[in-house]
Design a protein around this motif. Structure first.
Motif, PDB file in Angstrom:
ATOM      1  N   ASN A  13     -16.987  18.984  -0.574  1.00 21.86           N
ATOM      2  CA  ASN A  13     -17.671  20.017  -1.559  1.00 21.86           C
ATOM      3  C   ASN A  13     -17.560  19.297  -3.046  1.00 21.86           C
ATOM      4  OD1 ASN A  13     -18.685  21.961   0.104  1.00 21.86           O
ATOM      5  ND2 ASN A  13     -16.841  23.246  -0.332  1.00 21.86           N
ATOM      6  N   SER A  14     -17.856  17.823  -3.096  1.00 24.80           N
ATOM      7  CA  SER A  14     -17.491  16.964  -4.089  1.00 24.80           C
ATOM      8  C   SER A  14     -16.248  16.790  -4.914  1.00 24.80           C
ATOM      9  CB  SER A  14     -18.684  17.234  -5.211  1.00 24.80           C
ATOM     10  OG  SER A  14     -19.878  17.076  -4.484  1.00 24.80           O
ATOM     11  N   LYS A  15     -15.173  17.133  -4.011  1.00 19.65           N
ATOM     12  CA  LYS A  15     -13.656  17.256  -4.630  1.00 19.65           C
ATOM     13  C   LYS A  15     -12.958  16.536  -3.724  1.00 19.65           C
ATOM     14  CE  LYS A  15     -10.104  20.430  -6.100  1.00 19.65           C
ATOM     15  NZ  LYS A  15      -9.646  21.841  -6.426  1.00 19.65           N
ATOM     16  N   TYR A  16     -11.999  15.860  -4.230  1.00 24.23           N
ATOM     17  CA  TYR A  16     -10.973  14.720  -3.755  1.00 24.23           C
ATOM     18  C   TYR A  16      -9.862  15.355  -3.226  1.00 24.23           C
ATOM     19  CZ  TYR A  16     -14.037  11.015  -5.012  1.00 24.23           C
ATOM     20  OH  TYR A  16     -15.036   9.998  -5.176  1.00 24.23           O
ATOM     21  N   TYR A  17      -9.467  15.356  -1.812  1.00 24.55           N
ATOM     22  CA  TYR A  17      -8.389  15.989  -1.257  1.00 24.55           C
ATOM     23  C   TYR A  17      -7.658  14.929  -0.487  1.00 24.55           C
ATOM     24  CZ  TYR A  17     -10.584  20.578  -2.000  1.00 24.55           C
ATOM     25  OH  TYR A  17     -11.236  21.775  -2.674  1.00 24.55           O
ATOM     26  N   VAL A  18      -6.241  14.875  -0.858  1.00 22.47           N
ATOM     27  CA  VAL A  18      -5.157  13.845  -0.289  1.00 22.47           C
ATOM     28  C   VAL A  18      -4.500  14.424   0.675  1.00 22.47           C
ATOM     29  CG1 VAL A  18      -3.654  14.135  -2.193  1.00 22.47           C
ATOM     30  CG2 VAL A  18      -3.600  12.035  -0.836  1.00 22.47           C
ATOM     31  N   MET A  19      -4.680  13.846   1.967  1.00 20.94           N
ATOM     32  CA  MET A  19      -3.884  14.336   3.055  1.00 20.94           C
ATOM     33  C   MET A  19      -2.323  13.779   3.095  1.00 20.94           C
ATOM     34  SD  MET A  19      -5.425  16.585   5.305  1.00 20.94           S
ATOM     35  CE  MET A  19      -4.735  15.931   6.940  1.00 20.94           C
ATOM     36  N   GLY A  20      -2.438  12.610   2.927  1.00 24.90           N
ATOM     37  CA  GLY A  20      -1.168  11.811   3.086  1.00 24.90           C
ATOM     38  C   GLY A  20      -0.992  10.858   2.250  1.00 24.90           C
ATOM     39  N   VAL A  21       0.462  10.597   2.177  1.00 23.88           N
ATOM     40  CA  VAL A  21       0.724   9.143   1.383  1.00 23.88           C
ATOM     41  C   VAL A  21       1.610   8.086   2.125  1.00 23.88           C
ATOM     42  CG1 VAL A  21       2.896   8.648  -0.179  1.00 23.88           C
ATOM     43  CG2 VAL A  21       1.250  10.451  -0.868  1.00 23.88           C
ATOM     44  N   ALA A  22       0.918   6.981   2.069  1.00 24.69           N
ATOM     45  CA  ALA A  22       1.490   5.812   2.999  1.00 24.69           C
ATOM     46  C   ALA A  22       2.927   5.741   2.922  1.00 24.69           C
ATOM     47  CB  ALA A  22       0.478   4.475   2.720  1.00 24.69           C
ATOM     48  N   SER A  23       3.578   5.625   4.040  1.00 26.78           N
ATOM     49  CA  SER A  23       4.981   5.719   3.893  1.00 26.78           C
ATOM     50  C   SER A  23       5.396   4.298   4.748  1.00 26.78           C
ATOM     51  CB  SER A  23       5.509   6.743   4.704  1.00 26.78           C
ATOM     52  OG  SER A  23       7.084   6.770   4.860  1.00 26.78           O
ATOM     53  N   LYS A  24       5.167   4.204   6.111  1.00 25.47           N
ATOM     54  CA  LYS A  24       5.548   3.395   7.087  1.00 25.47           C
ATOM     55  C   LYS A  24       4.592   2.803   7.998  1.00 25.47           C
ATOM     56  CE  LYS A  24       9.405   2.516  10.065  1.00 25.47           C
ATOM     57  NZ  LYS A  24      10.855   3.445  10.759  1.00 25.47           N
ATOM     58  N   THR A  25       4.699   1.482   8.548  1.00 31.01           N
ATOM     59  CA  THR A  25       3.809   0.867   9.426  1.00 31.01           C
ATOM     60  C   THR A  25       4.772   0.982  10.692  1.00 31.01           C
ATOM     61  OG1 THR A  25       4.200  -1.262   8.869  1.00 31.01           O
ATOM     62  CG2 THR A  25       2.273  -0.339   8.255  1.00 31.01           C
ATOM     63  N   ILE A  26       4.225   0.981  11.714  1.00 27.19           N
ATOM     64  CA  ILE A  26       4.765   1.094  13.206  1.00 27.19           C
ATOM     65  C   ILE A  26       4.265   0.183  14.140  1.00 27.19           C
ATOM     66  CG2 ILE A  26       5.620   2.652  15.121  1.00 27.19           C
ATOM     67  CD1 ILE A  26       5.172   5.156  13.492  1.00 27.19           C
ATOM     68  N   ALA A  27       5.258  -0.816  14.604  1.00 21.58           N
ATOM     69  CA  ALA A  27       4.875  -2.026  15.356  1.00 21.58           C
ATOM     70  C   ALA A  27       5.077  -1.435  16.886  1.00 21.58           C
ATOM     71  CB  ALA A  27       5.835  -3.063  15.402  1.00 21.58           C
ATOM     72  N   PRO A  28       4.209  -1.922  17.921  1.00 19.74           N
ATOM     73  CA  PRO A  28       4.333  -1.624  19.095  1.00 19.74           C
ATOM     74  C   PRO A  28       5.954  -1.659  19.593  1.00 19.74           C
ATOM     75  CG  PRO A  28       2.679  -3.035  18.900  1.00 19.74           C
ATOM     76  CD  PRO A  28       3.380  -2.946  17.587  1.00 19.74           C
ATOM     77  N   GLU A  29       6.280  -0.656  20.481  1.00 18.56           N
ATOM     78  CA  GLU A  29       7.509  -0.611  21.242  1.00 18.56           C
ATOM     79  C   GLU A  29       7.939  -2.039  21.902  1.00 18.56           C
ATOM     80  OE1 GLU A  29      10.315   2.094  24.075  1.00 18.56           O
ATOM     81  OE2 GLU A  29       8.148   2.582  23.476  1.00 18.56           O
ATOM     82  N   ASP A  69       0.756  -1.148  -0.054  1.00 15.04           N
ATOM     83  CA  ASP A  69      -0.027   0.022   0.197  1.00 15.04           C
ATOM     84  C   ASP A  69       1.022   1.235   0.002  1.00 15.04           C
ATOM     85  OD1 ASP A  69      -2.571  -1.399   0.029  1.00 15.04           O
ATOM     86  OD2 ASP A  69      -2.114  -1.859   2.189  1.00 15.04           O
ATOM     87  N   SER A  70       2.250   1.174   0.110  1.00 15.73           N
ATOM     88  CA  SER A  70       3.190   2.288  -0.068  1.00 15.73           C
ATOM     89  C   SER A  70       2.706   3.165  -1.245  1.00 15.73           C
ATOM     90  CB  SER A  70       4.681   1.771  -0.202  1.00 15.73           C
ATOM     91  OG  SER A  70       4.926   0.652   0.884  1.00 15.73           O
ATOM     92  N   GLY A  71       2.720   4.448  -0.712  1.00 14.09           N
ATOM     93  CA  GLY A  71       2.398   5.363  -1.707  1.00 14.09           C
ATOM     94  C   GLY A  71       0.961   5.561  -2.073  1.00 14.09           C
ATOM     95  N   GLY A  72       0.255   5.033  -1.310  1.00 12.13           N
ATOM     96  CA  GLY A  72      -1.188   5.078  -1.431  1.00 12.13           C
ATOM     97  C   GLY A  72      -2.036   6.495  -0.811  1.00 12.13           C
ATOM     98  N   PRO A  73      -2.815   7.003  -1.236  1.00  8.88           N
ATOM     99  CA  PRO A  73      -3.444   8.235  -0.759  1.00  8.88           C
ATOM    100  C   PRO A  73      -4.255   7.844   0.495  1.00  8.88           C
ATOM    101  CG  PRO A  73      -4.764   7.640  -2.266  1.00  8.88           C
ATOM    102  CD  PRO A  73      -3.751   6.622  -2.477  1.00  8.88           C
ATOM    103  N   ALA A  74      -4.186   8.655   1.395  1.00 11.18           N
ATOM    104  CA  ALA A  74      -5.219   9.027   2.585  1.00 11.18           C
ATOM    105  C   ALA A  74      -6.030  10.408   2.109  1.00 11.18           C
ATOM    106  CB  ALA A  74      -4.731   8.862   3.907  1.00 11.18           C
ATOM    107  N   PHE A  75      -7.428  10.053   1.847  1.00 12.39           N
ATOM    108  CA  PHE A  75      -7.908  11.231   1.180  1.00 12.39           C
ATOM    109  C   PHE A  75      -9.508  11.355   1.709  1.00 12.39           C
ATOM    110  CE2 PHE A  75      -8.847   7.689  -1.633  1.00 12.39           C
ATOM    111  CZ  PHE A  75     -10.240   7.871  -1.853  1.00 12.39           C
ATOM    112  N   PHE A  76     -10.178  12.769   1.445  1.00  9.83           N
ATOM    113  CA  PHE A  76     -11.309  12.720   1.903  1.00  9.83           C
ATOM    114  C   PHE A  76     -11.951  13.639   0.930  1.00  9.83           C
ATOM    115  CE2 PHE A  76      -9.009  16.283   3.634  1.00  9.83           C
ATOM    116  CZ  PHE A  76      -9.724  17.596   3.230  1.00  9.83           C
ATOM    117  N   ILE A  77     -13.354  13.741   1.112  1.00 12.57           N
ATOM    118  CA  ILE A  77     -13.971  14.495  -0.165  1.00 12.57           C
ATOM    119  C   ILE A  77     -14.711  15.751   0.689  1.00 12.57           C
ATOM    120  CG2 ILE A  77     -16.004  14.349  -1.540  1.00 12.57           C
ATOM    121  CD1 ILE A  77     -14.763  11.123  -0.520  1.00 12.57           C
TER     122      ILE A  77
END
Length: 309
Positions: free
Chosen positions: A242-258, A232-240
């Motif tokens: 007023n009927s327009k698509y806005y992308v807030m982020g690009v998938a980069s890294k998953t983080i495991a519990p410490e 899923d790397s590079g995939g968008p996190a977006f929302f809509i």
């Protein structure tokens, strides 16, 4: 979040304050959109914890499969399967797509795939630009890729939101989608036949758990077993809005519990880190404008991967 190599090897992903956003609530408007409604119809059984996306739907026309050859194609002739890495992208224009920097293969050809459910169209990448900051800070995991031809008219392009938009981050439904795994278990060995769901577009709703406007990335909560994973790397996190698509982020890294030492499971079921596109909005827009202007010049027949000027 490292890229995931299909067929031969499995690699790990290399895949709240409101910052500049106004605190006004606009979630109800977004929920009326068919893409958001589709994303909300998720289950816990089947990105992980999400649902398959039907070809032709809004999400399938917004989220793009991004792949790179692991080795030159002429060295793979005769192989049963061509070995590629699986990533995800979104279109800013008909020729420029947005993805993660670590999805770019500097030595071998990258390309996108468009699946209509009947046919699969492949479009090569002519040139990729990785933001300079990534070379010294891996949290700036951001790249733009120029395609060799225009995307079809039915592909939905996305925009980066303005910092003064009236969006309440604490209640915002982020639509996360990608072509990665639907299981949080790593294959026991290279070549394993573990059914991991790679190459199928899935979608899920996520919530932002921590956001700072000045930070390179923001976090989403994946502890319920829903979120992005390998491929899923590079995939968008977006929302809509007023009927327009806005992308807030690009998938980069998953983080495991410490303290987690077992890498075979749980690496996608804690937190996910997205590149904060508000932080890099000026670079994205300026670089997209430069790349678009270059398309008016004689085409470059050889794929190029380079850093930004």
């Amino acid at each position: 979040m490292k890229k995931l190599t299909l067929f031969f090897a499995f690699l790990f992903l290399a895949a709240c304050q409101d910052g500049g956003f106004d605190a006004a609530q606009t979630g109800s408007a977004a929920n009326k959109n068919t893409a958001t409604t589709e994303a909300k119809n998720t289950s816990n059984t089947s990105i992980i914890g999400g649902i398959d996306v039907e070809p032709g739907s809004d999400i399938s026309r917004t989220v793009i499969s991004f792949k790179s050859l692991v080795k030159p194609l002429d060295t793979q002739v005769g192989s049963q399967n061509v070995v590629v890495t699986q990533c995800t992208a979104a279109a800013l224009t008909r020729r420029v797509v947005l993805t993660a920097a670590h999805c770019i293969n500097a030595e071998n050809q990258s390309f996108i795939e468009l699946n209509t459910g009947v046919t699969v169209t492949t479009i090569p990448v002519l040139k990729a630009v990785i933001i300079d900051e990534y070379h010294t800070d891996p949290t700036a995991d951001l790249a733009l890729a120029v395609l060799s031809e225009d995307l079809p008219e039915n592909i939905i392009t996305v925009s980066i939101p303005n910092p003064d938009m009236k969006v309440e981050l604490a209640t915002l439904d982020l639509i996360a989608a990608g072509y990665g795994k639907n299981t949080d278990v790593v294959a026991a060995a290279p070549g394993s036949t573990l059914k991991d769901g790679l190459g199928t577009l899935r979608v899920v709703i996520l919530k932002i758990s921590f956001y700072e406007f000045a930070e390179n990335r923001f976090m989403v909560d994946q502890s319920s077993g829903r979120g992005f994973c390998q491929g899923d790397s590079g995939g968008p996190a977006f929302f809509i809005h007023n009927s327009k698509y806005y992308v807030m982020g690009v998938a980069s890294k998953t983080i495991a519990p410490e303290g987690q030492t077992d890498a075979s499971t749980g690496h996608c079921s804690f937190r996910g880190a997205y590149v904060n596109l508000l932080k890099f909005k000026k670079w994205i827009e300026a670089t997209t404008q430069t790349l678009t202007a270059e398309l008016a010049s004689p085409p470059n027949s050889e794929p190029v991967s380079e850093s930004s000027p």
